[in-house]
Design a protein around this motif. Structure first.
Motif, mmCIF file in Angstrom:
data_model
loop_
_atom_site.group_PDB
_atom_site.id
_atom_site.type_symbol
_atom_site.label_atom_id
_atom_site.label_comp_id
_atom_site.label_asym_id
_atom_site.label_seq_id
_atom_site.Cartn_x
_atom_site.Cartn_y
_atom_site.Cartn_z
ATOM 1 N N ALA A 56 0.758 -1.510 0.195
ATOM 2 C CA ALA A 56 -0.103 -0.003 -0.295
ATOM 3 C C ALA A 56 1.028 1.216 -0.091
ATOM 4 O O ALA A 56 1.986 1.221 0.379
ATOM 5 N N ARG A 58 2.466 3.914 1.271
ATOM 6 C CA ARG A 58 3.790 5.026 2.572
ATOM 7 C C ARG A 58 3.729 5.465 2.608
ATOM 8 O O ARG A 58 4.286 6.385 1.349
ATOM 9 N N LEU A 205 3.223 4.055 -5.085
ATOM 10 C CA LEU A 205 3.520 2.616 -5.083
ATOM 11 C C LEU A 205 3.474 2.146 -6.784
ATOM 12 O O LEU A 205 2.461 2.397 -7.520
ATOM 13 N N GLN A 207 3.420 -0.235 -9.062
ATOM 14 C CA GLN A 207 2.454 -2.037 -9.240
ATOM 15 C C GLN A 207 3.534 -2.369 -10.715
ATOM 16 O O GLN A 207 3.530 -1.522 -11.499
#
Length: 394
Positions: A56, A58, A205, A207
């Motif tokens: 997730a 941060r 983040l 992916q």
């Protein structure tokens, strides 16, 4: 990468880490080069669940998060730039530091050299007028002052005497020197931040595949005003230009059907910038999870999805050293942003001759943003080419 653990994705940062784990545990230089396709195979293996995962977003704070994150398995700090001397001659440079943890916990030995962290660095210089690209590689353990990275109270990352060190808020000093056939190659540069950090993906983040935790934390510093000197072929030149810094950390692996990636960083003269990557798959397609970011002159940023761009290869180049064929020129179309770009290597041969082979090089960019012509500079990283699984038709 980007690769970059690559060479920045590179360059997906964790690619280099896994290669380093398999090839460099003894902390000695590998005796032979490893085909880049084997790097992709290594990266497709399982990850160690003892490490933290990027699940997730941060909060990222600087300079603290410029430093190392040893709870994650792999990490990279990736600097590239295109520089010009007083005579108008162009140079490209790359200085990348890679960190990998061999196991989640520190060893219990009392020695100052005991560590679970290993560092690798790549340094390369492209002399466009001289028609020459040279690359170098080093390894060291992350102990005994040999190699490390810190963010507080100030930022620095180093491997022996190759280093990037903060000298003032938003300013770093970079030094790297190596020798090839009796010739010194070096950079001594000062980089100044001019724009806020770019957080890729969702608040940093990024992916890399559909699997949970198959992601990294990824940000860039762009528009780094760069001055200093470059030494090659017995001559030191004063230079200035723009640099790009990527920092990425996580515990991840490529999806099983991935064969490599193409990564682009582009900085246009009108202030627009772009990070874009595609992870190629065995069937000739690309993964849809990893994409890019457009940064506007006012520092607004928007995510680039897989359907937002079309990348067309315009030419190929075959390395006389390895026989690997790479794309060598592209047209990039982003209709949603009214942007069409032609991307050309400043030198076709910018293949990295290190413990595994990949292509990482400076490029020039021309095109149109709407009705207005645009131009700029950038860097491109290509990994996984030469694999019999994918052919050479991308």
């Amino acid at each position: 990468m980007g690769t970059k653990c690559s060479g920045k994705v590179q360059m997906l940062g964790w690619l280099m880490g896994l290669l380093l784990l398999s090839a460099c545990t003894s902390l000695t230089r590998p005796p032979t080069q490893v085909a880049s396709a084997n790097v992709v195979a290594a990266l497709s293996g399982p990850t160690d669940h003892g490490f933290a995962r990027a699940m997730a977003p941060r909060p990222l704070a600087f300079p603290r998060d410029h430093g190392a994150h040893p709870e994650y398995q792999t990490e990279w700090w990736y600097y590239t730039g295109v520089l010009e001397d007083e005579a108008g001659q162009l140079f490209g440079y790359q200085l990348t530091f890679f960190r990998t943890a061999l196991e989640p916990d520190m060893p219990t030995r009392s020695s100052d050299l005991a560590t679970n962290q290993v560092y690798m660095a790549h340094f390369a210089l492209t002399d466009v007028a001289g028609g020459r690209h040279v690359s170098f590689e080093r390894y060291s353990r992350g102990a005994g002052g040999l190699a490390s990275a810190t963010g507080e109270p100030t930022y620095q990352v180093w491997l022996e005497d190759w280093s990037v060190q903060q000298t003032a808020p938003g300013v770093v000093h970079m030094q790297a020197a190596a020798e090839r056939d009796g010739e010194e190659v070096s950079v001594d540069l000062t980089l100044r931040e001019t724009r806020p950090p770019v957080l890729h993906g969702v608040a940093g983040l990024s992916q890399k595949g559909p699997e949970p935790g198959n992601a990294s934390y990824y940000y860039s510093l762009i528009g780094l005003e760069t001055t200093g000197s470059v030494t090659r072929q017995g001559r030191t030149a004063q230079v200035q230009g723009r640099s790009w810094m990527d920092h990425e950390f996580g515990t991840s692996a490529l999806s099983a059907d991935a064969v490599g990636w193409d990564w682009f960083s582009i900085q246009l003269d009108d202030g627009m910038a772009l990070m874009l990557a595609q992870i190629r798959t065995r069937d000739g397609g690309r993964l849809r999870d990893f994409h890019g970011t457009v940064i506007f002159p006012d520092n607004r940023q928007e995510t680039v999805a897989a359907d937002d761009f079309q990348l067309t290869v315009l030419d190929h180049w075959t390395s006389p050293n390895t026989g690997v064929t790479y794309p060598s020129g592209w047209q990039l179309e982003l209709p949603r942003f009214d942007l069409t770009l032609q991307i050309s290597p400043l030198l076709r041969d910018q293949e990295m001759q290190v413990s595994f082979v990949y292509w990482e090089g400076a490029v020039t960019v021309t095109g149109n943003r709407g009705e207005e012509p645009v131009q700029g500079i950038g860097y491109v990283e290509l990994t996984g080419y030469g694999s019999e699984r994918e052919g050479l038709q991308r």
